[in-house]
Write a protein that holds these residues in place. Structure first.
Motif, PDB file in Angstrom:
ATOM      1  N   THR A   1     -18.064   3.508 -43.399  1.00 20.88           N
ATOM      2  CA  THR A   1     -19.305   4.189 -43.034  1.00 20.88           C
ATOM      3  C   THR A   1     -20.409   3.211 -42.647  1.00 20.88           C
ATOM      4  O   THR A   1     -21.365   3.592 -41.968  1.00 20.88           O
ATOM      5  CB  THR A   1     -19.794   5.057 -44.214  1.00 20.88           C
ATOM      6  N   LEU A   2     -20.290   1.953 -43.075  1.00 16.83           N
ATOM      7  CA  LEU A   2     -21.298   0.959 -42.721  1.00 16.83           C
ATOM      8  C   LEU A   2     -21.056   0.357 -41.336  1.00 16.83           C
ATOM      9  O   LEU A   2     -21.892  -0.408 -40.842  1.00 16.83           O
ATOM     10  CB  LEU A   2     -21.307  -0.173 -43.760  1.00 16.83           C
ATOM     11  N   GLY A   3     -19.929   0.677 -40.731  1.00 17.85           N
ATOM     12  CA  GLY A   3     -19.638   0.166 -39.390  1.00 17.85           C
ATOM     13  C   GLY A   3     -19.316   1.291 -38.432  1.00 17.85           C
ATOM     14  O   GLY A   3     -18.139   1.499 -38.090  1.00 17.85           O
ATOM     15  N   PRO A   4     -20.320   2.061 -38.000  1.00 21.16           N
ATOM     16  CA  PRO A   4     -20.046   3.199 -37.108  1.00 21.16           C
ATOM     17  C   PRO A   4     -19.549   2.777 -35.730  1.00 21.16           C
ATOM     18  O   PRO A   4     -18.961   3.587 -35.021  1.00 21.16           O
ATOM     19  CB  PRO A   4     -21.415   3.885 -37.001  1.00 21.16           C
ATOM     20  N   ILE A   5     -19.774   1.527 -35.339  1.00 22.44           N
ATOM     21  CA  ILE A   5     -19.336   1.043 -34.033  1.00 22.44           C
ATOM     22  C   ILE A   5     -18.358  -0.109 -34.235  1.00 22.44           C
ATOM     23  O   ILE A   5     -18.642  -1.056 -34.978  1.00 22.44           O
ATOM     24  CB  ILE A   5     -20.532   0.569 -33.177  1.00 22.44           C
ATOM     25  N   ASP A   6     -17.214   0.004 -33.578  1.00 15.22           N
ATOM     26  CA  ASP A   6     -16.200  -1.056 -33.619  1.00 15.22           C
ATOM     27  C   ASP A   6     -16.212  -1.781 -32.276  1.00 15.22           C
ATOM     28  O   ASP A   6     -15.698  -1.270 -31.272  1.00 15.22           O
ATOM     29  CB  ASP A   6     -14.819  -0.449 -33.891  1.00 15.22           C
ATOM     30  N   LEU A   7     -16.844  -2.950 -32.239  1.00 16.14           N
ATOM     31  CA  LEU A   7     -17.001  -3.698 -30.996  1.00 16.14           C
ATOM     32  C   LEU A   7     -15.777  -4.566 -30.757  1.00 16.14           C
ATOM     33  O   LEU A   7     -15.409  -5.394 -31.585  1.00 16.14           O
ATOM     34  CB  LEU A   7     -18.257  -4.578 -31.060  1.00 16.14           C
ATOM     35  N   GLN A   8     -15.150  -4.373 -29.601  1.00 19.95           N
ATOM     36  CA  GLN A   8     -14.007  -5.179 -29.196  1.00 19.95           C
ATOM     37  C   GLN A   8     -14.445  -6.095 -28.054  1.00 19.95           C
ATOM     38  O   GLN A   8     -15.004  -5.642 -27.058  1.00 19.95           O
ATOM     39  CB  GLN A   8     -12.852  -4.281 -28.726  1.00 19.95           C
ATOM     40  N   ARG A   9     -14.210  -7.383 -28.191  1.00 19.04           N
ATOM     41  CA  ARG A   9     -14.617  -8.365 -27.185  1.00 19.04           C
ATOM     42  C   ARG A   9     -13.403  -8.842 -26.395  1.00 19.04           C
ATOM     43  O   ARG A   9     -12.381  -9.208 -26.983  1.00 19.04           O
ATOM     44  CB  ARG A   9     -15.302  -9.565 -27.841  1.00 19.04           C
ATOM     45  N   TYR A  10     -13.540  -8.839 -25.085  1.00 22.67           N
ATOM     46  CA  TYR A  10     -12.489  -9.310 -24.184  1.00 22.67           C
ATOM     47  C   TYR A  10     -13.111 -10.322 -23.213  1.00 22.67           C
ATOM     48  O   TYR A  10     -13.942  -9.946 -22.388  1.00 22.67           O
ATOM     49  CB  TYR A  10     -11.863  -8.143 -23.410  1.00 22.67           C
ATOM     50  N   ASP A  11     -12.720 -11.552 -23.340  1.00 25.73           N
ATOM     51  CA  ASP A  11     -13.239 -12.614 -22.493  1.00 25.73           C
ATOM     52  C   ASP A  11     -12.256 -12.879 -21.359  1.00 25.73           C
ATOM     53  O   ASP A  11     -11.117 -13.307 -21.598  1.00 25.73           O
ATOM     54  CB  ASP A  11     -13.449 -13.890 -23.321  1.00 25.73           C
ATOM     55  N   THR A  12     -12.672 -12.593 -20.132  1.00 24.41           N
ATOM     56  CA  THR A  12     -11.796 -12.799 -18.975  1.00 24.41           C
ATOM     57  C   THR A  12     -11.985 -14.174 -18.350  1.00 24.41           C
ATOM     58  O   THR A  12     -11.308 -14.499 -17.370  1.00 24.41           O
ATOM     59  CB  THR A  12     -12.071 -11.724 -17.899  1.00 24.41           C
ATOM     60  N   GLY A  13     -12.895 -14.952 -18.872  1.00 29.98           N
ATOM     61  CA  GLY A  13     -13.128 -16.286 -18.325  1.00 29.98           C
ATOM     62  C   GLY A  13     -12.014 -17.246 -18.696  1.00 29.98           C
ATOM     63  O   GLY A  13     -11.490 -17.221 -19.815  1.00 29.98           O
ATOM     64  N   THR A  14     -11.630 -18.077 -17.756  1.00 32.69           N
ATOM     65  CA  THR A  14     -10.596 -19.080 -17.992  1.00 32.69           C
ATOM     66  C   THR A  14     -11.224 -20.372 -18.509  1.00 32.69           C
ATOM     67  O   THR A  14     -12.436 -20.567 -18.439  1.00 32.69           O
ATOM     68  CB  THR A  14      -9.829 -19.376 -16.693  1.00 32.69           C
ATOM     69  N   ASN A  15     -10.369 -21.241 -19.051  1.00 30.87           N
ATOM     70  CA  ASN A  15     -10.868 -22.533 -19.523  1.00 30.87           C
ATOM     71  C   ASN A  15     -11.494 -23.332 -18.391  1.00 30.87           C
ATOM     72  O   ASN A  15     -12.508 -24.011 -18.569  1.00 30.87           O
ATOM     73  CB  ASN A  15      -9.714 -23.337 -20.141  1.00 30.87           C
TER      74      ASN A  15
END
Length: 394
Positions: A164-178
């Protein structure tokens, strides 16, 4: 007529190679920048991987009050060293001596506050002025994770789901290459490798114009059956050839160094191939020609050798200004950047570092902008050489 230009060219090259001071400067500028940038990158890699190689040593006061926390610290490759209670001066001395990354102190009331479910204070002492401060952040990550676990356990004990303390589940996707991530940093460093185009041939350009005029040897040359454009062309190509050799060798040394360094350790990469490097060197050939033409044109208008040296030295820093302005204003890459000498080479280097396909236009514009400017300055210098006022320095 070609032979006359070649005679002047060989004469200037021979005189330049006899000057050990000029050769020393050429070698220095050629090797200094790659070695300097390689050292900077190697130091960054050393600092980034030091925690994995050496581990993190943390001094703890009162650690027996939180055995679970001590266990979590050890699981993260953090060496916990229990020490007796110490005052602020003793802790400061320990940190300045760099014996530990940080000092974690649990006050005597920690257990009482923890059992009573009141905020239990934990003190983290560190010195942000030392290189070890980066590893201190790993300790803070463990403390934040420990705090979140305790909060979740207490919520469950009261019948409340921690979800209940985390109503939003943020998923991060980095498309940048090295390569793309490292292009900004490495590309900016490599952009400085083009500066020696204005240094390597500077001594030859000044000495073959203002120097010869002051020594009165220019009058002998002008008395020969040679046209002014041949005379200026030989001096121009002699000064430019030194810069072309210097900048080409410099790019090769930098490429070898970057290919050897383990950039993957800091999330970067260098995927430039020898074919890309050859195209970059070819597109950069007109830049030394432009630099030499500008230095000869300026040195010819100086009244003395000393004035020519001072003026040309100031001129050397002018091409750096567009690159500094673009970096300060954080401008995105645009086509017009390839039409500005020096800035075009820096932009081309940065875009090649990203590993994408550029097409022929950036290479053509980079080559053409410096070549056109070099020919215009060469024409001006040839016209200026016809004036008797130049020879007499009036």
């Amino acid at each position: 007529m070609r032979s006359k230009l070649l005679v002047v060219f060989l004469k200037e090259v021979r005189e330049t190679l006899r000057d050990k001071r000029v050769l020393g400067l050429l070698v220095m500028f050629t090797l200094m920048y790659p070695i300097m940038f390689g050292y900077i990158l190697n130091q960054n890699i050393e600092r980034a991987t030091r925690a994995e190689r050496e581990g993190i040593e943390l001094a703890v006061i009162g650690g027996g009050q939180a055995p679970t926390l001590m266990s979590q610290l050890r699981q993260k490759n953090i060496t916990v060293r229990d020490i007796p209670d110490a005052g602020e001066e003793a802790i400061g001395e320990m940190l300045r001596a760099k014996k530990v990354v940080a000092v974690l102190r649990l006050p005597p009331k920690f257990s009482d506050n923890y059992q009573a479910m009141r905020p239990a204070r934990i003190e983290l002492w560190f010195d942000s002025a030392t290189e070890q401060d980066r590893r201190r952040r790993d300790v803070e990550d463990v403390l934040r994770a420990y705090n979140a676990n305790i909060a979740s356990a207490r919520l469950l004990a009261h019948g409340v789901s921690p979800v209940t303390l985390g109503p939003i589940d943020l998923q991060r996707y980095d498309t940048g290459t090295n390569a793309a991530r490292s292009a900004g940093f490495i590309g900016s460093l490599m952009g400085f490798l083009f500066f020696p185009a204005f240094f390597c041939g500077m001594a030859a350009a000044v000495d073959s114009t203002a120097g010869e005029r002051e020594r009165r040897s220019l009058e002998v040359l002008m008395a020969q059956p040679v046209r002014t454009w041949e005379l200026v062309g030989g001096k121009w190509l002699a000064a430019a050839s030194l810069a072309i050799v210097g900048i080409t060798f410099e790019l090769i040394v930098a490429h070898i160094g970057l290919s050897w360094l383990p950039l993957e350790e800091i999330g970067m990469s260098w995927r430039l191939g020898w074919g890309d490097l050859a195209k970059l060197c070819l597109a950069s050939v007109p830049l030394p020609l432009f630099a030499a033409a500008a230095q000869i044109a300026v040195a010819m208008n100086a009244r003395s050798f000393k004035e020519a040296q001072s003026t040309v030295s100031i001129l050397t820093f002018v091409p750096m200004l567009p690159g500094l302005v673009v970096s300060m204003m954080d401008l995105k890459t645009a086509t017009w950047m390839y039409a500005v000498p020096m800035l075009s080479n820096q932009t081309l280097m940065r875009e090649i570092s990203k590993g994408g396909e550029l097409g022929p236009l950036p290479y053509v514009l980079t080559f053409a902008c410096s070549a056109v400017a070099a020919l215009a300055l060469f024409a001006f210098a040839s016209w200026r050489m016809k004036s008797e006022r130049y020879v007499l320095a009036v």
